[in-house]
Structures are given as structure tokens and as C-alpha cells.
Design an enzyme around this catalytic site. Structure first.
Site, short mmCIF file in Angstrom:
data_model
loop_
_atom_site.label_atom_id
_atom_site.label_comp_id
_atom_site.label_asym_id
_atom_site.label_seq_id
_atom_site.Cartn_x
_atom_site.Cartn_y
_atom_site.Cartn_z
N HIS A 1 -7.77 -5.21 -0.90
CA HIS A 1 -6.60 -4.46 -0.45
C HIS A 1 -6.13 -4.98 0.92
CE1 HIS A 1 -3.99 -0.96 -0.90
NE2 HIS A 1 -4.10 -0.77 0.41
N ASP B 1 -9.64 -5.01 -5.20
CA ASP B 1 -9.09 -3.76 -4.65
C ASP B 1 -9.56 -2.59 -5.51
OD1 ASP B 1 -7.53 -1.79 -3.48
OD2 ASP B 1 -5.63 -2.83 -3.78
N SER C 1 0.83 -1.19 0.00
CA SER C 1 0.00 0.00 0.00
C SER C 1 0.88 1.27 0.00
CB SER C 1 -0.96 -0.03 1.19
OG SER C 1 -1.98 0.93 1.04
#
Length: 344
Positions: free
Chosen positions: A316, A286, A177
Site C-alpha cells: 500500500h 496490500d 488510498s
């Protein structure tokens, strides 16, 4: 590992007196509150654990101070393997605003990865926004590499416990991320400097970059950002993403800042970067899926070597949150892919 969930008791109990700081101006429920006077509250939603906590069998870990002035530190994981091992410098996720190298979920994930992929891992605890907006996290990433270089050149006895296991000519940057965003921006800094990357970080040699669900954005929305339905326990929604960018980007800039949107400056800029092989891990459900795939296509068109891996049926940060029945098998797949990439 048990799923990480947001316990409402945390954010009911924390910050009851935030009105004395001028009221809340930005909030991600259960994770962060930012008040008008700059006061920041982060409820303890994920346990902070010591480096000795529930490590994968055969893995040794210790915390090291990198820069006292900026409170920069790292947790280093060393598996019990013979011979020299690749070195992975890793940055945790959390939208640049939350997260820690001491979070229990990262302690478990990275000790497991060190064992499965047979690599030494330096998990960097970088400065967080909004107290330290970008590029503070990038500076911490770059300074971590300079610190590793200095320890190697000094032949440090204090750090021999992990240095002697490292093949410094086989170093990788990685993260998930926002941590993947940091890894990419540190790599591009190395690849765009006036002198060659090998000179700057020698005796280290950057062999590749591992980007897990890289946190990028842009003013124009992608299809997956607009239309991908997210479950209640999603690791990232569009509203949360926008809040993270407002809190982390320099004040006065928007989501087309190149730190957020790596394609903002066009293909010519991408072609200029001298980048090693890049592995990009994309999650099928995601909201960042389309943006991640566009990024991979752009890198490939710019002549970079890119390996794209899609993880079906998960969203995610699945490998950290364990918020799906498919999380565990997909995490095992991811670790196998990372092992293969760093041992190519």
C-alpha cells in the site's frame, strides 16, 4: 526519494500533556492522537513544503484558495508542454485523517506525474476527520469541481496561468488510498444526479477516474485483510485501517456504510451509476488487494469499463512511501500506465 519512516522522537515529544484533554481514546502511532474531549494531535511526521520546493524540471506550481470558509485550497502543477493538456483533479491519501497537499512526498510524486503524464494536476487539500467526518471530504471534492467550472466560465485572469493549458473536455478524477475513495464517491455523485453529469459541470467533461489502491472496507474481512503479512514499514495494517474508519465514518455507522463499502447496496445500485472509464491500481502485497479486485469485478459485471493494473511485489502507498526496493521501478510503471490511460 528517501523512504518515509516514523521517527519515535516525534510522538514522544508531541502531546505530552494530552492527559489534560481527558486522555487518548484513539491513536495511530506517529500519525494521529485523538483525545476524549475531541482534541487532535498530528505529529509532523512528513515535512510540509512550499509549492516551489524541488519541483520536477519544467513544472510550475502554485497554491490557490478555493473556499476561505472551509479552508479548502489546492496545489496546482503545470508542466511545460505545448498545446492543451488533460486536467487531473487529485486527492491525497491518509485514511481521511492525515495528509496534506503540501506533504513533501505528494509534492514530489505529483510534480513528477505532471511532467511524465503531460497533464495539469490540481492537488486538493480537503478537510480531515475526525474534526470533519465524511462526507466533508466528498463535499470538498465536489466543490473543487464547481470552483474549476466557475473559473473557466469567468475567464479568470488570476487563474489564466493554469487554465489556458487545460483541455477542460478531458478531465480526470484521481487519488490514492482514501483519496481514491474520494475520487470514486465524487464521480458517483456526478453519475447519480437528477440531471446529466455533463450539465452539472459543463464546460468540464469527466473522461475517467484513476483509483490507486482505493481505501474501501466492510464488516466481513477478505482473505488478504486477514492473512497478508505486513512488514514493519507497511503503509497500511488492518488495525490502522479500522482506526481510520472509526475516526472518519459518521458516528453510529459501521464499515458497511456505502462510503466505506461500495458494494454494500448490491449490483443494482452500481448499475444505476453513470461512470466513465475507471483505472484501478492494485498492489500485490496490500491488505486491500482482494477488496480492490472484488470492486473491479463488481464494476465490470455492472457494465462499467474498468482497467485493472496489478503492481507486483509492493504494498500500500509504495509510490508515496518508497518503502521497498521495487518502489521506484513500480512507480515508473504506474506513471506510464496513468499517462496511457489519460491519453486514450
Amino acid at each position: 526519494m528517501a523512504a518515509i519512516s516514523l521517527d519515535p522522537r516525534f510522538y514522544l515529544q508531541v502531546g505530552k500533556n494530552h492527559h489534560q484533554h481527558g486522555g487518548v481514546v484513539e491513536e495511530i502511532e506517529g500519525l494521529i492522537k485523538v483525545c476524549m474531549d475531541g482534541h487532535v494531535e498530528r505529529p509532523p511526521i512528513v515535512p510540509i513544503v512550499p509549492c516551489t520546493m524541488a519541483l520536477e524540471r519544467g513544472v510550475t506550481a502554485n497554491d490557490v484558495v478555493i473556499d476561505k470558509c472551509t479552508s479548502l485550497w489546492a496545489r496546482i502543477y503545470v508542466p511545460s508542454c505545448s498545446g492543451k493538456l488533460p486536467l487531473l483533479v487529485y486527492f491525497h491519501g491518509g485514511g481521511f485523517c492525515v495528509g496534506s497537499a503540501a506533504w513533501s512526498c505528494y509534492n514530489e510524486f505529483l510534480s513528477n506525474l505532471a511532467s511524465k503524464a503531460n497533464c495539469v494536476i490540481i492537488s486538493v487539500n480537503y478537510r480531515l476527520a475526525p474534526e470533519n467526518r465524511l462526507p466533508a471530504a466528498y463535499e470538498d471534492g465536489f466543490n473543487t469541481l464547481m470552483w474549476v467550472k466557475q473559473q473557466a466560465l469567468n475567464g479568470s485572469n488570476e487563474h489564466k496561468w493554469w487554465l489556458r493549458h487545460c483541455n477542460l473536455t478531458s478531465m480526470f478524477l484521481g487519488g490514492d488510498s482514501s483519496g481514491a475513495n474520494i475520487a470514486y464517491n465524487v464521480a458517483t455523485r456526478l453519475g447519480s444526479s437528477g440531471t446529466s453529469e455533463s450539465t452539472i459541470i459543463r464546460p468540464l467533461c469527466l473522461k475517467g477516474t484513476i483509483l490507486i489502491q482505493p481505501f474501501f472496507g466492510g464488516e466481513a474481512r477478505t482473505w488478504s485483510e486477514k492473512y497478508t503479512n505486513q512488514p514493519a514499514n507497511s503503509g497500511l495494517t488492518l488495525l490502522v485501517s479500522d482506526t481510520y474508519w472509526r475516526l472518519s465514518l459518521p458516528i453510529g455507522t459501521n464499515r458497511d456504510n456505502p462510503w466505506c463499502n461500495p458494494l454494500a447496496n448490491g449490483m443494482a445500485k452500481l448499475r444505476e451509476f453513470r461512470l466513465p472509464s475507471i483505472m484501478v491500481c492494485v498492489s500485490e502485497t496490500d491488505i486491500l488487494k482482494d477488496r480492490n479486485l472484488e470492486f473491479c469485478t463488481a464494476l465490470t459485471n455492472a457494465g462499467k469499463r474498468v482497467e485493472t493494473v496489478m503492481y507486483k511485489g509492493v504494498g500500500h502507498a509504495f509510490q508515496i512511501l518508497h518503502n521497498s526496493q521495487l518502489s521506484q521501478p513500480r512507480t515508473h510503471e504506474m506513471m506510464a500506465h496513468i499517462k496511457a490511460f489519460i491519453n486514450e
